[in-house]
Design a protein around this motif. Structure first.
Motif, PDB file in Angstrom:
ATOM      1  N   ALA A 175       0.839  -1.209   0.000  1.00  0.00           N
ATOM      2  CA  ALA A 175       0.000   0.000   0.000  1.00  0.00           C
ATOM      3  C   ALA A 175       0.870   1.254   0.000  1.00  0.00           C
ATOM      4  O   ALA A 175       0.450   2.322   0.443  1.00  0.00           O
ATOM      5  CB  ALA A 175      -0.945   0.009   1.200  1.00  0.00           C
ATOM      6  N   GLU A 176       2.105   1.106  -0.482  1.00  0.00           N
ATOM      7  CA  GLU A 176       3.058   2.211  -0.643  1.00  0.00           C
ATOM      8  C   GLU A 176       3.349   2.932   0.673  1.00  0.00           C
ATOM      9  O   GLU A 176       3.648   4.127   0.690  1.00  0.00           O
ATOM     10  CB  GLU A 176       2.596   3.178  -1.728  1.00  0.00           C
ATOM     11  CG  GLU A 176       2.420   2.501  -3.093  1.00  0.00           C
ATOM     12  CD  GLU A 176       2.146   3.471  -4.212  1.00  0.00           C
ATOM     13  OE1 GLU A 176       3.084   4.183  -4.613  1.00  0.00           O
ATOM     14  OE2 GLU A 176       0.994   3.511  -4.671  1.00  0.00           O
ATOM     15  N   LYS A 177       3.258   2.200   1.780  1.00  0.00           N
ATOM     16  CA  LYS A 177       3.646   2.744   3.084  1.00  0.00           C
ATOM     17  C   LYS A 177       5.120   2.416   3.346  1.00  0.00           C
ATOM     18  O   LYS A 177       5.643   1.440   2.810  1.00  0.00           O
ATOM     19  CB  LYS A 177       2.786   2.114   4.182  1.00  0.00           C
ATOM     20  CG  LYS A 177       1.297   2.358   4.036  1.00  0.00           C
ATOM     21  CD  LYS A 177       0.536   1.589   5.105  1.00  0.00           C
ATOM     22  CE  LYS A 177      -0.969   1.792   4.969  1.00  0.00           C
ATOM     23  NZ  LYS A 177      -1.730   1.000   5.973  1.00  0.00           N
ATOM     24  N   PRO A 178       5.815   3.200   4.174  1.00  0.00           N
ATOM     25  CA  PRO A 178       7.174   2.811   4.578  1.00  0.00           C
ATOM     26  C   PRO A 178       7.097   1.491   5.345  1.00  0.00           C
ATOM     27  O   PRO A 178       6.292   1.348   6.271  1.00  0.00           O
ATOM     28  CB  PRO A 178       7.623   3.957   5.484  1.00  0.00           C
ATOM     29  CG  PRO A 178       6.702   5.092   5.164  1.00  0.00           C
ATOM     30  CD  PRO A 178       5.397   4.480   4.765  1.00  0.00           C
ATOM     31  N   TYR A 179       7.934   0.534   4.968  1.00  0.00           N
ATOM     32  CA  TYR A 179       7.751  -0.797   5.559  1.00  0.00           C
ATOM     33  C   TYR A 179       9.058  -1.551   5.734  1.00  0.00           C
ATOM     34  O   TYR A 179      10.083  -1.247   5.120  1.00  0.00           O
ATOM     35  CB  TYR A 179       6.794  -1.626   4.702  1.00  0.00           C
ATOM     36  CG  TYR A 179       7.289  -1.939   3.301  1.00  0.00           C
ATOM     37  CD1 TYR A 179       7.978  -3.115   3.020  1.00  0.00           C
ATOM     38  CD2 TYR A 179       7.056  -1.046   2.245  1.00  0.00           C
ATOM     39  CE1 TYR A 179       8.429  -3.390   1.737  1.00  0.00           C
ATOM     40  CE2 TYR A 179       7.495  -1.325   0.963  1.00  0.00           C
ATOM     41  CZ  TYR A 179       8.188  -2.500   0.713  1.00  0.00           C
ATOM     42  OH  TYR A 179       8.635  -2.772  -0.552  1.00  0.00           O
ATOM     43  N   LEU A 180       8.953  -2.529   6.593  1.00  0.00           N
ATOM     44  CA  LEU A 180       9.992  -3.512   6.857  1.00  0.00           C
ATOM     45  C   LEU A 180       9.465  -4.855   6.348  1.00  0.00           C
ATOM     46  O   LEU A 180       8.286  -5.159   6.501  1.00  0.00           O
ATOM     47  CB  LEU A 180      10.233  -3.584   8.365  1.00  0.00           C
ATOM     48  CG  LEU A 180      11.252  -4.575   8.918  1.00  0.00           C
ATOM     49  CD1 LEU A 180      12.648  -3.970   8.847  1.00  0.00           C
ATOM     50  CD2 LEU A 180      10.915  -4.887  10.380  1.00  0.00           C
ATOM     51  N   VAL A 181      10.312  -5.659   5.722  1.00  0.00           N
ATOM     52  CA  VAL A 181       9.907  -7.001   5.328  1.00  0.00           C
ATOM     53  C   VAL A 181      10.365  -7.997   6.388  1.00  0.00           C
ATOM     54  O   VAL A 181      11.521  -7.969   6.826  1.00  0.00           O
ATOM     55  CB  VAL A 181      10.496  -7.388   3.958  1.00  0.00           C
ATOM     56  CG1 VAL A 181      10.503  -8.900   3.758  1.00  0.00           C
ATOM     57  CG2 VAL A 181       9.698  -6.754   2.830  1.00  0.00           C
ATOM     58  N   ILE A 182       9.447  -8.860   6.807  1.00  0.00           N
ATOM     59  CA  ILE A 182       9.787  -9.971   7.697  1.00  0.00           C
ATOM     60  C   ILE A 182       9.363 -11.265   7.011  1.00  0.00           C
ATOM     61  O   ILE A 182       8.180 -11.445   6.707  1.00  0.00           O
ATOM     62  CB  ILE A 182       9.099  -9.855   9.065  1.00  0.00           C
ATOM     63  CG1 ILE A 182       9.590  -8.604   9.806  1.00  0.00           C
ATOM     64  CG2 ILE A 182       9.347 -11.105   9.902  1.00  0.00           C
ATOM     65  CD1 ILE A 182       8.952  -8.400  11.173  1.00  0.00           C
ATOM     66  N   ASN A 183      10.322 -12.114   6.733  1.00  0.00           N
ATOM     67  CA  ASN A 183      10.030 -13.447   6.175  1.00  0.00           C
ATOM     68  C   ASN A 183      10.251 -14.443   7.315  1.00  0.00           C
ATOM     69  O   ASN A 183      11.373 -14.867   7.571  1.00  0.00           O
ATOM     70  CB  ASN A 183      10.942 -13.754   4.996  1.00  0.00           C
ATOM     71  CG  ASN A 183      10.427 -14.898   4.150  1.00  0.00           C
ATOM     72  OD1 ASN A 183       9.805 -14.681   3.117  1.00  0.00           O
ATOM     73  ND2 ASN A 183      10.666 -16.132   4.587  1.00  0.00           N
ATOM     74  N   PRO A 184       9.215 -14.792   8.059  1.00  0.00           N
ATOM     75  CA  PRO A 184       9.411 -15.482   9.337  1.00  0.00           C
ATOM     76  C   PRO A 184       9.820 -16.943   9.249  1.00  0.00           C
ATOM     77  O   PRO A 184      10.359 -17.490  10.220  1.00  0.00           O
ATOM     78  CB  PRO A 184       8.047 -15.346  10.016  1.00  0.00           C
ATOM     79  CG  PRO A 184       7.080 -15.201   8.899  1.00  0.00           C
ATOM     80  CD  PRO A 184       7.798 -14.447   7.829  1.00  0.00           C
ATOM     81  N   CYS A 185       9.575 -17.596   8.122  1.00  0.00           N
ATOM     82  CA  CYS A 185       9.784 -19.044   8.045  1.00  0.00           C
ATOM     83  C   CYS A 185      10.829 -19.412   7.002  1.00  0.00           C
ATOM     84  O   CYS A 185      10.919 -18.792   5.942  1.00  0.00           O
ATOM     85  CB  CYS A 185       8.474 -19.755   7.694  1.00  0.00           C
ATOM     86  SG  CYS A 185       7.170 -19.554   8.918  1.00  0.00           S
ATOM     87  N   SER A 186      11.572 -20.451   7.300  1.00  0.00           N
ATOM     88  CA  SER A 186      12.432 -21.066   6.301  1.00  0.00           C
ATOM     89  C   SER A 186      11.637 -22.160   5.600  1.00  0.00           C
ATOM     90  O   SER A 186      10.483 -22.431   5.949  1.00  0.00           O
ATOM     91  CB  SER A 186      13.678 -21.650   6.955  1.00  0.00           C
ATOM     92  OG  SER A 186      13.321 -22.683   7.851  1.00  0.00           O
ATOM     93  N   ASN A 187      12.229 -22.788   4.597  1.00  0.00           N
ATOM     94  CA  ASN A 187      11.532 -23.842   3.873  1.00  0.00           C
ATOM     95  C   ASN A 187      11.091 -24.958   4.805  1.00  0.00           C
ATOM     96  O   ASN A 187      11.882 -25.415   5.642  1.00  0.00           O
ATOM     97  CB  ASN A 187      12.435 -24.432   2.785  1.00  0.00           C
ATOM     98  CG  ASN A 187      12.613 -23.484   1.619  1.00  0.00           C
ATOM     99  OD1 ASN A 187      11.797 -22.601   1.418  1.00  0.00           O
ATOM    100  ND2 ASN A 187      13.678 -23.660   0.869  1.00  0.00           N
TER     101      ASN A 187
END
Length: 372
Positions: A175-187
């Motif tokens: 939504a074009e907000k300032p953001y951090l990406v969190i990818n919580p899981c591994s395969n």
């Protein structure tokens, strides 16, 4: 008698099928080969999902092998390449399946890992080995293949291709907000044990929302386990502080989403290395694997490192007593990582990169715009 290495190879084959993180770590080696021999053909034999990540990469011919097709798929690939003879084959996949696959490829010389680094008897399938190296990062092990061929310019360059529709995916989710990406899981794999807790992630999300004004975008695949983790994290957070994008992007869309992030957080998994390749500040979470070997290469100093404590606690050894690639396969190992430690590391990472902008991230970002 061992065959000699070509002084100027005309056709180079790379055999590396998986996984996403390793594929990202290998790209700088390909770019180094291209700089050394810009006229050489490079054919990369790669896995299906991994190809979807790199599709469109300049100067590389991809041959896709879907491991789910088994021996029938191998035979089909051998037929496809039956009239092709490579000057050199870089055998970069340490798995018996890949070694069997290599038997059906025609090459003047085959380069593999030195005996100390080789797994699954890979050195039996190659004629020339890398020079031994003590305690290398995965990225450095890959670059050793280029060095073995005589490449001296080993500076890091990625230039991952991201198409316009991927950026549309990213804008839709963030939504074009300032953001951090969190990818919580591994395969999701048997006895993987690389995932941190939902409660820990929720604490980090609360902190970056309150202290930094950043929304956290959750990313990942569409497996049941990943979706369940996303739901648990969401339930622990203020609704306005988190966007659940798990299972909602293509791999190219994930690249675009990571590229636009203020920073990325992940355990030992592919998106951490995707972020590294894009020049996005990356915070890796490590307890079951050694971050000195596997953390996002450009951001190793910011990795949360509970690995020595995990080795002591669950293997009852000092880190100096275990092999370089030793994993701690215990379901409680990642619980050694504390939220306060992650928050402190993240604050340091954000402060360190406060004045960066899109033009100074890395050459990879410029390259992506050029190739889009």
């Amino acid at each position: 008698m061992k065959p000699s290495l070509p002084a100027q190879p005309n056709h180079i084959a790379i055999l590396r099928l998986s996984a996403l993180g390793d594929i990202c770590n290998l790209v700088p080696t390909v770019r180094a080969l291209q700089r050394q021999w810009p006229q050489a053909r490079i054919t990369w034999i790669i896995g299906k999902a991994e190809h979807s990540l790199l599709a469109g990469m300049t100067g590389v011919e991809f041959v896709v092998y879907d491991k789910s097709t088994g021996l029938a798929g191998m035979r089909a690939l051998w037929r496809e390449l039956s009239d092709t003879r490579f000057d050199v084959l870089l055998h970069m996949q340490q798995a018996i399946r890949a070694s069997v696959l290599s038997l059906g490829l025609k090459a003047g010389v085959r380069i593999g890992y030195d005996k100390a680094r080789a797994k699954d008897f890979q050195h039996w399938f190659t004629q020339v080995q890398l020079a031994p190296r003590q305690s290398p990062h995965v990225l450095e092990s890959f670059m050793d293949f280029a060095r073995r061929l005589g490449v001296e310019d080993d500076r890091l360059e990625w230039q991952l291709p991201v198409p316009p529709q991927a950026y549309e995916e990213a804008r839709r989710i963030s939504a074009e907000k300032p953001y951090l990406v969190i990818n919580p899981c591994s395969n999701p794999r048997l006895r993987n044990f690389r995932n941190w807790s939902a409660e820990g992630y929720a604490s980090v999300i609360e902190h970056v929302w309150v202290q930094h004004g950043l929304v956290s975008v959750l990313t990942g695949g569409g497996s049941a386990g990943e979706k369940a983790m996303g739901a648990r994290i969401e339930a622990l957070c203020q609704p306005e502080s988190v966007i659940n994008g798990i299972g909602a992007t293509s791999l190219k869309g994930l690249l675009a989403l990571i590229e636009g992030a203020r920073a990325a957080i992940a355990p030992d998994t592919g998106p951490a290395h995707m972020a590294n390749a894009l020049g996005t500040p990356t915070l890796g979470l490590y307890a079951t694997t050694n971050p000195q070997r596997a953390a996002p290469y450009l951001w190793r100093d910011f990795a949360v490192n509970a690995y020595p404590e995990a080795v002591r606690t669950y293997l009852h050894k000092d880190i100096s007593e275990v092999s370089w690639g030793q994993r701690v396969r215990h379901q409680d190992a990642m619980n050694l990582i504390k939220a306060d430690t992650v928050i402190a590391k993240l604050d340091a990472l954000l402060a360190h990169t406060e004045y960066r902008n899109a033009s100074t991230r890395s050459s990879s970002v410029k390259g992506m715009s050029d190739e889009s």
